[in-house]
Design a protein around this motif. Sequence first.
Motif, PDB file in Angstrom:
ATOM      1  N   GLU A  57       0.848  -1.193   0.000  1.00 43.94           N
ATOM      2  CA  GLU A  57       0.000   0.000   0.000  1.00 43.94           C
ATOM      3  C   GLU A  57       0.890   1.251   0.000  1.00 43.94           C
ATOM      4  O   GLU A  57       1.894   1.306   0.700  1.00 43.94           O
ATOM      5  N   ALA A  58       0.514   2.253  -0.771  1.00 41.70           N
ATOM      6  CA  ALA A  58       1.343   3.449  -0.911  1.00 41.70           C
ATOM      7  C   ALA A  58       0.986   4.510   0.114  1.00 41.70           C
ATOM      8  O   ALA A  58      -0.181   4.870   0.273  1.00 41.70           O
ATOM      9  N   ALA A  59       2.006   4.992   0.817  1.00 44.86           N
ATOM     10  CA  ALA A  59       1.855   6.190   1.637  1.00 44.86           C
ATOM     11  C   ALA A  59       2.234   7.407   0.809  1.00 44.86           C
ATOM     12  O   ALA A  59       1.586   8.447   0.863  1.00 44.86           O
ATOM     13  N   LYS A  60       3.307   7.271   0.036  1.00 44.47           N
ATOM     14  CA  LYS A  60       3.746   8.283  -0.926  1.00 44.47           C
ATOM     15  C   LYS A  60       3.952   7.557  -2.245  1.00 44.47           C
ATOM     16  O   LYS A  60       4.420   6.422  -2.260  1.00 44.47           O
ATOM     17  N   SER A  61       3.642   8.185  -3.347  1.00 44.87           N
ATOM     18  CA  SER A  61       3.739   7.459  -4.610  1.00 44.87           C
ATOM     19  C   SER A  61       4.157   8.365  -5.749  1.00 44.87           C
ATOM     20  O   SER A  61       3.958   9.588  -5.720  1.00 44.87           O
ATOM     21  N   VAL A  62       4.744   7.743  -6.760  1.00 43.03           N
ATOM     22  CA  VAL A  62       5.162   8.442  -7.969  1.00 43.03           C
ATOM     23  C   VAL A  62       3.968   9.099  -8.647  1.00 43.03           C
ATOM     24  O   VAL A  62       4.082  10.184  -9.233  1.00 43.03           O
ATOM     25  N   GLU A  63       2.819   8.452  -8.567  1.00 49.43           N
ATOM     26  CA  GLU A  63       1.628   8.996  -9.213  1.00 49.43           C
ATOM     27  C   GLU A  63       1.278  10.386  -8.700  1.00 49.43           C
ATOM     28  O   GLU A  63       0.628  11.159  -9.410  1.00 49.43           O
ATOM     29  N   TYR A  64       1.683  10.703  -7.497  1.00 46.05           N
ATOM     30  CA  TYR A  64       1.408  12.021  -6.920  1.00 46.05           C
ATOM     31  C   TYR A  64       2.678  12.862  -6.800  1.00 46.05           C
ATOM     32  O   TYR A  64       2.750  13.789  -5.981  1.00 46.05           O
ATOM     33  N   GLY A  65       3.690  12.508  -7.597  1.00 45.12           N
ATOM     34  CA  GLY A  65       4.909  13.306  -7.637  1.00 45.12           C
ATOM     35  C   GLY A  65       5.864  13.084  -6.491  1.00 45.12           C
ATOM     36  O   GLY A  65       6.794  13.865  -6.289  1.00 45.12           O
ATOM     37  N   LYS A  66       5.666  12.019  -5.726  1.00 46.76           N
ATOM     38  CA  LYS A  66       6.526  11.715  -4.588  1.00 46.76           C
ATOM     39  C   LYS A  66       7.388  10.494  -4.893  1.00 46.76           C
ATOM     40  O   LYS A  66       7.140   9.750  -5.825  1.00 46.76           O
ATOM     41  N   THR A  67       8.408  10.290  -4.091  1.00 44.66           N
ATOM     42  CA  THR A  67       9.183   9.050  -4.165  1.00 44.66           C
ATOM     43  C   THR A  67       8.384   7.941  -3.509  1.00 44.66           C
ATOM     44  O   THR A  67       7.846   8.118  -2.412  1.00 44.66           O
ATOM     45  N   ASP A  68       8.297   6.795  -4.179  1.00 42.90           N
ATOM     46  CA  ASP A  68       7.509   5.684  -3.654  1.00 42.90           C
ATOM     47  C   ASP A  68       7.910   5.333  -2.229  1.00 42.90           C
ATOM     48  O   ASP A  68       9.103   5.182  -1.919  1.00 42.90           O
ATOM     49  N   GLN A  69       6.904   5.216  -1.383  1.00 47.37           N
ATOM     50  CA  GLN A  69       7.114   4.749  -0.013  1.00 47.37           C
ATOM     51  C   GLN A  69       5.882   3.973   0.412  1.00 47.37           C
ATOM     52  O   GLN A  69       4.758   4.481   0.334  1.00 47.37           O
ATOM     53  N   SER A  70       6.084   2.743   0.844  1.00 38.92           N
ATOM     54  CA  SER A  70       4.944   1.932   1.264  1.00 38.92           C
ATOM     55  C   SER A  70       4.405   2.438   2.595  1.00 38.92           C
ATOM     56  O   SER A  70       5.123   3.078   3.378  1.00 38.92           O
ATOM     57  N   LEU A  71       3.156   2.142   2.841  1.00 44.78           N
ATOM     58  CA  LEU A  71       2.537   2.523   4.110  1.00 44.78           C
ATOM     59  C   LEU A  71       3.256   1.841   5.271  1.00 44.78           C
ATOM     60  O   LEU A  71       3.419   2.436   6.352  1.00 44.78           O
ATOM     61  N   LEU A  72       3.699   0.609   5.040  1.00 42.06           N
ATOM     62  CA  LEU A  72       4.450  -0.113   6.072  1.00 42.06           C
ATOM     63  C   LEU A  72       5.721   0.635   6.441  1.00 42.06           C
ATOM     64  O   LEU A  72       6.017   0.869   7.618  1.00 42.06           O
ATOM     65  N   ASN A  73       6.499   1.044   5.432  1.00 44.78           N
ATOM     66  CA  ASN A  73       7.760   1.731   5.721  1.00 44.78           C
ATOM     67  C   ASN A  73       7.533   3.141   6.249  1.00 44.78           C
ATOM     68  O   ASN A  73       8.344   3.649   7.026  1.00 44.78           O
ATOM     69  N   HIS A  74       6.449   3.773   5.836  1.00 44.68           N
ATOM     70  CA  HIS A  74       6.123   5.097   6.378  1.00 44.68           C
ATOM     71  C   HIS A  74       5.876   4.993   7.881  1.00 44.68           C
ATOM     72  O   HIS A  74       6.377   5.816   8.664  1.00 44.68           O
ATOM     73  N   VAL A  75       5.130   3.976   8.282  1.00 46.97           N
ATOM     74  CA  VAL A  75       4.870   3.777   9.709  1.00 46.97           C
ATOM     75  C   VAL A  75       6.168   3.443  10.437  1.00 46.97           C
ATOM     76  O   VAL A  75       6.459   4.005  11.503  1.00 46.97           O
ATOM     77  N   ARG A  76       6.950   2.531   9.846  1.00 48.52           N
ATOM     78  CA  ARG A  76       8.224   2.177  10.492  1.00 48.52           C
ATOM     79  C   ARG A  76       9.125   3.392  10.668  1.00 48.52           C
ATOM     80  O   ARG A  76       9.722   3.590  11.728  1.00 48.52           O
ATOM     81  N   ASN A  77       9.251   4.201   9.623  1.00 51.30           N
ATOM     82  CA  ASN A  77      10.102   5.382   9.707  1.00 51.30           C
ATOM     83  C   ASN A  77       9.663   6.292  10.842  1.00 51.30           C
ATOM     84  O   ASN A  77      10.475   6.765  11.644  1.00 51.30           O
ATOM     85  N   GLY A  78       8.360   6.569  10.891  1.00 56.77           N
ATOM     86  CA  GLY A  78       7.859   7.475  11.921  1.00 56.77           C
ATOM     87  C   GLY A  78       8.036   6.925  13.318  1.00 56.77           C
ATOM     88  O   GLY A  78       8.412   7.653  14.254  1.00 56.77           O
ATOM     89  N   VAL A  79       7.775   5.629  13.479  1.00 56.38           N
ATOM     90  CA  VAL A  79       7.903   5.002  14.797  1.00 56.38           C
ATOM     91  C   VAL A  79       9.352   5.047  15.270  1.00 56.38           C
ATOM     92  O   VAL A  79       9.649   5.456  16.411  1.00 56.38           O
TER      93      VAL A  79
END
Length: 833
Positions: A57-79
């Motif tokens: 699942e995408a938290a950040k994605s190329v489709e919206y002009g961002k570097t791809d980041q999965s929702l899993l890794n977004h949560v891990r990074n923040g935690v």
Amino acid sequence: MTDERSEMEVLDSVLGNLHSAPEDEASEEDQTVEETVLEHFRTEVDPQLVNEGWGFEAAKSVEYGKTDQSLLNHVRNGVFVLAQLNDAVRSLDGYTLDEDDLRAAIALFTIHDVHKLDPERDAEPNSRFDIPANEVQQYVERFGLDTFAPGLDPKDFRSCAIDHHDDWTANYDQTTRRFDDLRPFIRVADGLASCDTPEAATDGSVQSAIDSAYLKSEFELRRHVLDDVKGILTNLLNSAISDCLGTFEYQPLAIYQDGCVYVVPKGADRPSVDQEFVAEIIDQLQTNIRGSHDAYADSSELTNNLATRSMGFYGINDQEFFYAGADKVLGAVVRKSVGDADGDDEPTDSMADSMAGIEEHLPIEIERTRRPVGYARLAYTVRRAFVDPILEKIDDDRSSLEVTCDVFGVSSGVRDGLIAASEDDDLSPTAGGKWEYSYGIGQVLIEDGVTSVGDITDRVRAGLDRLADDWTDIVEEAHAGNLRSELEAYVSDVVSIDGRPMPASDTTLSDPFEEYHATRRGKTCVLCNRGTTSTRKSDLEAPKSLTTLQAGYSNHVPVDAGKPDDLLACVPCQIELSLRETGASRREGGRLFIHLVPDYFYTPLSWRSYGNVLSQFSGESRIELGRLAEAVLWLTGDLDSTEVDGFESALFDEESGRQMAETLDQGFDPGSQFGARTLGYYKPEDNETEFQFFGVYVALAVAAYAGLRVYVSESPIPDVRGRDFQTYARIGAGFTQVHDFYGTEIRLSELKSRLRAASALIKLGYGTDRNDALFAKFLRVTRNKLLPGSHLLKRIAQADDGSNARYLLEEARVLDQETGIDSTTIETKSSHE
């Protein structure tokens, strides 16, 4: 097996197995609050997120002009970054969250982006955050967040889901006081987790969020950045810079592939960006290298880096003198020679003839075994690598033969005999680059009974001490002096501190453009296009034994060349490749390289966890491709069988798999280097197409397993950094045989599809015969047939009376779905769209 395994096994074979505890995990009594909370998150919450499919699942994605980041890794990074920040602020005597508050903040942050899981609702601004309480509660219970943070109420979780974002569509009037108290910290975690570069993490918006959360704390974020990534070298450079900045109260917070972000007290001094600071970084780099691996601290480990040359000496990469020091290199050479001194093995005819010629002038007989051969190689190596450089620096009129005899304690009779042999016109002891006098010196060690590692080392070391008190400094300068000047130029060229570039080096780098058009092979590195400070092209010539390549990584020999030239590699690339010689067990040519990129960063607390996972890719580990394909299809919901082994079991098979991938930094201390990870892929090759197909498949599977972005290339040195591409995966040039199937840029939104298609093709391809060579043909089927899965299934049925085909119906459906006809448009789908 029972259906219960289908639920639980997924948790142990996760995509992104971050919950594996490091081997050196501190005992529970010794853990800090942050380590305790993160350990519970890794083991209790993280596997549930993976099981939910958040890795795709995408938290950040190329489709919206961002570097791809999965929702899993977004949560891990923040935690992880919130816990790291909490720990850093405590050391600065600032306000910190206690264990209950830290658990609560992490639990709330975990579900802050659940609105993204409903694309239709999320696309409508007016209803984006109209999330029912029971929907939020389902995630809370599924992930065990109510157990992880028992002090939170269901209304607190819903408050975070509907009002976390600074957006006019959020529901500000429906929140709880508990959430409002923690909201600033969740904003900090989200802000940092969304930063894909050190520059983004240290901009004003993130600093404002930190100031709002830590009202009574006076600290700020700073950074260092590298404009180049090579691998182990730049990891060690990251660590050296971090150590130097530590004297200015810089505390590491986030580790990027090409730099670090730090927490620093406001008003703390900044380092003077000058040549003196560059020299400090190089000194620290050398110190870190020498403590980073046992090979540089123990001469017995360093012997693996020595190559026996046909002329009768041991080849030593000059870089080893920089890493380990002259004394350690000497110890390694002695150990290597003792191992080669085999009294039960006979010498070759050529060796025996040489021994006989020298023996005529000696008062002793040379033993006709391999025993004097090993010691002869030692003598020749000591003369070349130690004696000759010293003689160039001291006032001594003796020949190198006389001095070498003195270093080895050779008697006057034998010494005079060797000198006489050198004057014999009928002998050619130095023909073809050889130095056959060494057989006499080797026999002296045997006659004197000086044959153990300790005794030989003591004798040679004492001889070198007699020659020059500072022999170690002289030898290191002779072999590695230019390395230091090149590294100083490299650091000046690629490092910036807090946005301030280093001053230009005193020595000028050659201009790649000028070198390129001036001559056919100018002084330009073919791996990274970098110049050199040297005026000699020979300083860039790297032997194939080091690079495993010739004439560039394409192995293309220029049409006007009589023979393949040595590869021209800049000193930083040569250092990188020699470090990999130490860290990898496989050195053959023709490998692919899997460059893993953090998504978006590590923290010091998570770097070791990731390292523990990837360290399992040792030279001895095996990958079972068929079961890996089964595991992927099972985890993506395409197979219902409860007898499918997990992801981890297939990647690290102990029996039936094949050795094909290893990390290139094995044995290096994770604490001494951080930033990038590289795997070498070396499966036995039947043809280029199947080799590339399986190589890219393994790369994508490992990236999904570890939760990292990936760049696959034939070049050992990455020609792009993670910031240079936004997709989850990138496949470099030279993969023309598989670009049609995988594409060149694989978005996170396409990752699951590509893994499913490749896994289905592997299962069908192995349907009747495990013949990797046939995959070139199978890939043509995916290009040329409208329903490739059905076509291959039909062929399997025709080949084996249908007994195997009936078990592959689901795989055929998946391959048709992903690469065949799109039933909604009645058009043939491109493999990579």
